[in-house]
Enzyme design. Structure first.
Site, mmCIF file in Angstrom:
data_model
loop_
_atom_site.group_PDB
_atom_site.id
_atom_site.type_symbol
_atom_site.label_atom_id
_atom_site.label_comp_id
_atom_site.label_asym_id
_atom_site.label_seq_id
_atom_site.Cartn_x
_atom_site.Cartn_y
_atom_site.Cartn_z
ATOM 1 N N LYS A 13 -12.655 -0.070 3.634
ATOM 2 C CA LYS A 13 -12.345 -1.149 2.408
ATOM 3 C C LYS A 13 -12.588 -2.559 2.606
ATOM 4 C CE LYS A 13 -7.788 -0.075 2.600
ATOM 5 N NZ LYS A 13 -7.751 0.985 3.639
ATOM 6 N N ARG A 88 -0.157 0.648 -2.426
ATOM 7 C CA ARG A 88 -0.473 1.644 -1.213
ATOM 8 C C ARG A 88 0.803 2.743 -1.671
ATOM 9 N NH1 ARG A 88 -2.570 -1.531 2.878
ATOM 10 N NH2 ARG A 88 -3.132 -0.249 4.867
ATOM 11 N N ARG A 127 -13.308 -1.255 16.485
ATOM 12 C CA ARG A 127 -13.519 -2.404 15.766
ATOM 13 C C ARG A 127 -12.984 -3.728 16.342
ATOM 14 N NH1 ARG A 127 -10.679 -1.131 9.967
ATOM 15 N NH2 ARG A 127 -8.433 -1.727 10.685
ATOM 16 N N ARG A 161 -7.309 -6.186 16.182
ATOM 17 C CA ARG A 161 -6.066 -5.913 15.516
ATOM 18 C C ARG A 161 -4.992 -5.188 16.421
ATOM 19 N NH1 ARG A 161 -6.793 -4.194 9.431
ATOM 20 N NH2 ARG A 161 -4.812 -2.988 10.164
ATOM 21 N N ARG A 172 -0.541 5.464 10.658
ATOM 22 C CA ARG A 172 -1.223 4.807 9.269
ATOM 23 C C ARG A 172 -1.940 5.738 8.520
ATOM 24 N NH1 ARG A 172 -4.478 0.402 12.340
ATOM 25 N NH2 ARG A 172 -5.340 -0.345 10.212
HETATM 26 P P1 AMP Z 1 -4.315 -3.056 6.290
HETATM 27 O O1 AMP Z 1 -5.233 -4.507 6.697
HETATM 28 O O2 AMP Z 1 -4.606 -3.129 4.823
HETATM 29 O O3 AMP Z 1 -4.916 -1.706 6.929
HETATM 30 O O4 AMP Z 1 -2.805 -3.296 6.472
HETATM 31 C C1 AMP Z 1 -2.435 -3.472 7.771
HETATM 32 C C2 AMP Z 1 -0.810 -3.144 7.527
HETATM 33 O O5 AMP Z 1 -0.186 -4.144 6.887
HETATM 34 C C3 AMP Z 1 -0.517 -2.004 6.975
HETATM 35 O O6 AMP Z 1 -0.514 -0.939 8.105
HETATM 36 C C4 AMP Z 1 1.239 -2.238 6.640
HETATM 37 O O7 AMP Z 1 1.919 -2.313 7.809
HETATM 38 C C5 AMP Z 1 0.971 -3.531 6.015
HETATM 39 N N1 AMP Z 1 0.278 -3.589 4.531
HETATM 40 C C6 AMP Z 1 -0.791 -3.907 4.079
HETATM 41 N N2 AMP Z 1 -0.924 -3.815 2.575
HETATM 42 C C7 AMP Z 1 0.313 -3.224 2.276
HETATM 43 C C8 AMP Z 1 0.842 -2.674 1.484
HETATM 44 N N3 AMP Z 1 0.395 -2.924 -0.114
HETATM 45 N N4 AMP Z 1 2.184 -2.139 1.085
HETATM 46 C C9 AMP Z 1 2.931 -2.169 2.403
HETATM 47 N N5 AMP Z 1 2.416 -2.571 3.491
HETATM 48 C C10 AMP Z 1 1.046 -3.029 3.511
#
Ligand code: AMP
Length: 215
Positions: A13, A88, A127, A161, A172
Protein backbone atom coordinates in the site's frame (compact mmCIF):
# COMPACT_ATOMS: atom_id res chain seq x y z
CA UNK A 1 -10.01 12.07 -7.08
CA UNK A 2 -10.26 10.32 -3.71
CA UNK A 3 -8.86 6.83 -3.37
CA UNK A 4 -8.57 4.13 -0.73
CA UNK A 5 -5.73 1.64 -0.95
CA UNK A 6 -6.65 -1.50 0.88
CA UNK A 7 -4.55 -4.58 1.53
CA UNK A 8 -2.87 -6.67 4.19
CA UNK A 9 0.23 -5.31 5.94
CA UNK A 10 3.12 -5.61 3.49
CA UNK A 11 0.86 -5.88 0.43
CA UNK A 12 2.48 -2.73 -0.96
CA UNK A 13 0.00 0.00 0.00
CA UNK A 14 2.68 2.49 1.00
CA UNK A 15 4.86 1.89 -2.06
CA UNK A 16 1.94 2.13 -4.47
CA UNK A 17 0.38 5.12 -2.69
CA UNK A 18 3.64 7.05 -3.15
CA UNK A 19 3.70 6.20 -6.85
CA UNK A 20 0.03 7.18 -7.33
CA UNK A 21 0.68 10.39 -5.40
CA UNK A 22 3.34 11.34 -7.96
CA UNK A 23 1.20 10.36 -10.96
CA UNK A 24 -2.09 11.86 -9.84
CA UNK A 25 -0.73 14.84 -7.85
CA UNK A 26 -2.96 14.03 -4.90
CA UNK A 27 -1.67 13.47 -1.41
CA UNK A 28 -0.99 10.14 0.34
CA UNK A 29 -2.49 9.99 3.83
CA UNK A 30 -0.92 7.10 5.72
CA UNK A 31 -2.48 6.71 9.17
CA UNK A 32 0.42 4.40 10.14
CA UNK A 33 2.94 7.17 9.30
CA UNK A 34 0.83 9.73 11.18
CA UNK A 35 0.71 7.50 14.26
CA UNK A 36 4.46 6.83 14.11
CA UNK A 37 5.02 10.61 14.02
CA UNK A 38 2.78 10.96 17.10
CA UNK A 39 4.77 8.24 18.88
CA UNK A 40 8.06 9.96 17.96
CA UNK A 41 6.78 13.31 19.25
CA UNK A 42 5.69 11.76 22.56
CA UNK A 43 2.17 13.24 22.27
CA UNK A 44 -0.75 11.89 24.30
CA UNK A 45 -2.09 10.10 21.22
CA UNK A 46 1.38 8.70 20.54
CA UNK A 47 1.64 7.32 24.05
CA UNK A 48 -1.78 5.67 23.71
CA UNK A 49 -0.93 4.21 20.30
CA UNK A 50 2.61 2.95 20.91
CA UNK A 51 1.87 -0.29 22.78
CA UNK A 52 -1.04 -1.17 20.50
CA UNK A 53 1.12 -0.72 17.38
CA UNK A 54 3.90 -2.86 18.81
CA UNK A 55 1.41 -5.61 19.65
CA UNK A 56 -0.02 -5.51 16.12
CA UNK A 57 -3.39 -4.34 17.46
CA UNK A 58 -5.57 -1.53 16.15
CA UNK A 59 -5.77 1.93 17.69
CA UNK A 60 -9.39 2.68 18.81
CA UNK A 61 -11.77 3.83 16.07
CA UNK A 62 -12.70 7.16 17.70
CA UNK A 63 -9.04 8.27 17.85
CA UNK A 64 -8.45 7.30 14.22
CA UNK A 65 -11.64 8.92 12.94
CA UNK A 66 -10.80 12.15 14.76
CA UNK A 67 -7.27 12.11 13.35
CA UNK A 68 -8.36 11.56 9.74
CA UNK A 69 -11.24 14.09 9.99
CA UNK A 70 -8.76 16.83 10.96
CA UNK A 71 -6.29 15.75 8.30
CA UNK A 72 -8.79 15.72 5.42
CA UNK A 73 -9.78 19.28 6.32
CA UNK A 74 -6.34 20.63 5.46
CA UNK A 75 -5.70 22.54 2.24
CA UNK A 76 -3.39 19.93 0.72
CA UNK A 77 -6.35 17.51 0.48
CA UNK A 78 -8.48 19.87 -1.65
CA UNK A 79 -7.38 18.24 -4.94
CA UNK A 80 -7.96 14.74 -3.56
CA UNK A 81 -6.23 12.13 -1.42
CA UNK A 82 -5.08 8.54 -1.25
CA UNK A 83 -6.00 6.88 2.02
CA UNK A 84 -3.37 4.30 2.99
CA UNK A 85 -4.23 2.34 6.15
CA UNK A 86 -7.64 3.92 6.72
CA UNK A 87 -10.40 2.82 7.04
CA UNK A 88 -9.47 -0.45 8.73
CA UNK A 89 -12.79 -1.35 10.39
CA UNK A 90 -16.43 -1.15 9.30
CA UNK A 91 -17.17 1.64 11.86
CA UNK A 92 -14.21 3.63 10.41
CA UNK A 93 -15.62 3.14 6.88
CA UNK A 94 -19.09 4.28 7.98
CA UNK A 95 -17.64 7.32 9.77
CA UNK A 96 -15.66 8.18 6.63
CA UNK A 97 -18.84 7.96 4.53
CA UNK A 98 -20.54 10.47 6.85
CA UNK A 99 -17.52 12.74 6.93
CA UNK A 100 -17.25 12.85 3.13
CA UNK A 101 -21.01 13.24 2.63
CA UNK A 102 -20.94 16.36 4.84
CA UNK A 103 -18.29 17.82 2.52
CA UNK A 104 -20.09 16.64 -0.64
CA UNK A 105 -17.13 14.39 -1.44
CA UNK A 106 -16.97 10.70 -2.30
CA UNK A 107 -14.55 7.82 -2.69
CA UNK A 108 -13.93 7.22 -6.40
CA UNK A 109 -12.04 3.94 -6.15
CA UNK A 110 -11.20 1.37 -3.50
CA UNK A 111 -8.09 -0.38 -4.77
CA UNK A 112 -7.57 -3.76 -3.11
CA UNK A 113 -4.11 -5.33 -3.25
CA UNK A 114 -4.67 -9.07 -3.10
CA UNK A 115 -1.84 -11.04 -1.48
CA UNK A 116 -0.56 -14.25 0.07
CA UNK A 117 0.06 -14.23 3.84
CA UNK A 118 3.23 -16.35 3.94
CA UNK A 119 4.92 -14.25 1.27
CA UNK A 120 3.93 -11.13 3.21
CA UNK A 121 5.71 -12.26 6.37
CA UNK A 122 8.91 -12.58 4.32
CA UNK A 123 8.31 -9.22 2.65
CA UNK A 124 7.65 -7.35 5.87
CA UNK A 125 10.41 -8.78 8.02
CA UNK A 126 13.00 -7.81 5.36
CA UNK A 127 11.95 -4.24 4.73
CA UNK A 128 13.75 -1.07 5.81
CA UNK A 129 13.52 2.66 5.12
CA UNK A 130 15.88 5.58 4.53
CA UNK A 131 15.69 7.76 7.66
CA UNK A 132 16.28 10.94 5.64
CA UNK A 133 13.76 10.64 2.77
CA UNK A 134 11.56 7.65 3.66
CA UNK A 135 12.42 5.62 0.53
CA UNK A 136 11.57 1.96 1.08
CA UNK A 137 13.93 -1.00 0.50
CA UNK A 138 14.03 -4.75 1.10
CA UNK A 139 17.03 -6.92 2.06
CA UNK A 140 16.29 -9.44 -0.68
CA UNK A 141 13.91 -7.91 -3.21
CA UNK A 142 14.92 -4.25 -3.42
CA UNK A 143 18.39 -3.41 -2.13
CA UNK A 144 19.88 0.06 -2.68
CA UNK A 145 22.08 0.12 -5.84
CA UNK A 146 25.10 0.77 -3.60
CA UNK A 147 24.92 -1.00 -0.26
CA UNK A 148 24.33 1.39 2.63
CA UNK A 149 23.50 4.41 0.43
CA UNK A 150 19.95 5.52 -0.40
CA UNK A 151 19.34 5.62 -4.19
CA UNK A 152 17.05 8.63 -3.88
CA UNK A 153 18.82 11.02 -1.49
CA UNK A 154 22.26 9.56 -0.74
CA UNK A 155 21.33 9.12 2.94
CA UNK A 156 23.29 6.49 4.86
CA UNK A 157 20.99 5.86 7.82
CA UNK A 158 18.21 3.29 7.57
CA UNK A 159 15.60 2.12 10.03
CA UNK A 160 13.17 -0.74 10.50
CA UNK A 161 9.71 -0.47 12.00
CA UNK A 162 9.39 -1.84 15.53
CA UNK A 163 6.25 -3.77 14.48
CA UNK A 164 7.92 -5.45 11.47
CA UNK A 165 8.88 -8.64 13.35
CA UNK A 166 7.39 -12.06 12.52
CA UNK A 167 5.26 -12.32 15.68
CA UNK A 168 3.65 -8.89 15.34
CA UNK A 169 3.21 -9.37 11.60
CA UNK A 170 1.12 -12.52 12.20
CA UNK A 171 -1.08 -10.62 14.66
CA UNK A 172 -1.48 -7.78 12.12
CA UNK A 173 -2.44 -10.27 9.38
CA UNK A 174 -5.03 -11.91 11.66
CA UNK A 175 -6.54 -8.50 12.43
CA UNK A 176 -6.59 -7.67 8.72
CA UNK A 177 -8.55 -10.80 7.82
CA UNK A 178 -10.96 -10.61 10.75
CA UNK A 179 -11.62 -6.88 11.06
CA UNK A 180 -10.52 -5.11 7.88
CA UNK A 181 -11.61 -7.36 4.97
CA UNK A 182 -15.35 -6.92 5.79
CA UNK A 183 -15.01 -3.32 4.58
CA UNK A 184 -14.45 -4.63 1.04
CA UNK A 185 -18.12 -5.71 1.01
CA UNK A 186 -19.08 -2.34 2.49
CA UNK A 187 -17.60 -0.65 -0.62
CA UNK A 188 -18.73 -3.37 -3.08
CA UNK A 189 -22.30 -2.22 -2.49
CA UNK A 190 -21.19 1.19 -3.79
CA UNK A 191 -19.61 -0.32 -6.92
CA UNK A 192 -16.17 1.23 -6.40
CA UNK A 193 -14.01 -1.83 -5.62
CA UNK A 194 -11.22 -3.06 -7.93
CA UNK A 195 -8.93 -5.93 -6.95
CA UNK A 196 -5.39 -6.19 -8.33
CA UNK A 197 -2.75 -8.86 -7.81
CA UNK A 198 -0.52 -7.46 -5.08
CA UNK A 199 1.98 -10.30 -5.57
CA UNK A 200 2.90 -9.12 -9.08
CA UNK A 201 6.03 -6.97 -9.52
CA UNK A 202 5.93 -3.43 -8.11
CA UNK A 203 5.84 -1.96 -11.65
CA UNK A 204 3.09 -4.31 -12.78
CA UNK A 205 0.92 -3.47 -9.75
CA UNK A 206 1.42 0.25 -10.49
CA UNK A 207 0.46 -0.33 -14.13
CA UNK A 208 -2.76 -2.11 -13.12
CA UNK A 209 -3.67 0.56 -10.54
CA UNK A 210 -3.12 3.36 -13.06
CA UNK A 211 -5.33 1.51 -15.53
CA UNK A 212 -8.14 1.33 -12.95
CA UNK A 213 -7.95 5.04 -12.16
CA UNK A 214 -7.73 5.91 -15.86
CA UNK A 215 -4.13 7.17 -16.07
P1 AMP B 1 0.48 0.63 8.95
O1 AMP B 1 1.68 1.53 8.81
O2 AMP B 1 -0.67 1.04 8.09
O3 AMP B 1 0.82 -0.83 8.80
O4 AMP B 1 -0.04 0.84 10.47
C1 AMP B 1 0.78 0.50 11.57
C2 AMP B 1 -0.08 0.33 12.82
O5 AMP B 1 -0.73 1.57 13.13
C3 AMP B 1 -1.21 -0.69 12.72
O6 AMP B 1 -0.78 -2.02 12.93
C4 AMP B 1 -2.16 -0.19 13.80
O7 AMP B 1 -1.69 -0.54 15.10
C5 AMP B 1 -2.03 1.33 13.66
N1 AMP B 1 -3.02 1.87 12.69
C6 AMP B 1 -2.77 2.46 11.49
N2 AMP B 1 -3.90 2.82 10.87
C7 AMP B 1 -4.91 2.45 11.68
C8 AMP B 1 -6.33 2.52 11.60
N3 AMP B 1 -6.95 3.05 10.53
N4 AMP B 1 -7.05 2.04 12.64
C9 AMP B 1 -6.46 1.51 13.73
N5 AMP B 1 -5.13 1.39 13.88
C10 AMP B 1 -4.35 1.85 12.86
Amino acid sequence: MNLILLGAPGAGKGTQAKRLQDTLCIIQLSTGDMLRAEVASGSELGRKAEKLIQAGRLVPDELMIDMIAKRIDRDDCKKGFILDGFPRTVPQASALDRLLAEKKLKIDHVLVLDSDDEALVERITGRFTCVQCGAGYHERFQRPKVDGICDKCGGTKFSRRADDNAETVRARLKTYHEVTTPIIDHYRTKGVVSVVDGMASIDEVTRQLKEVVGK
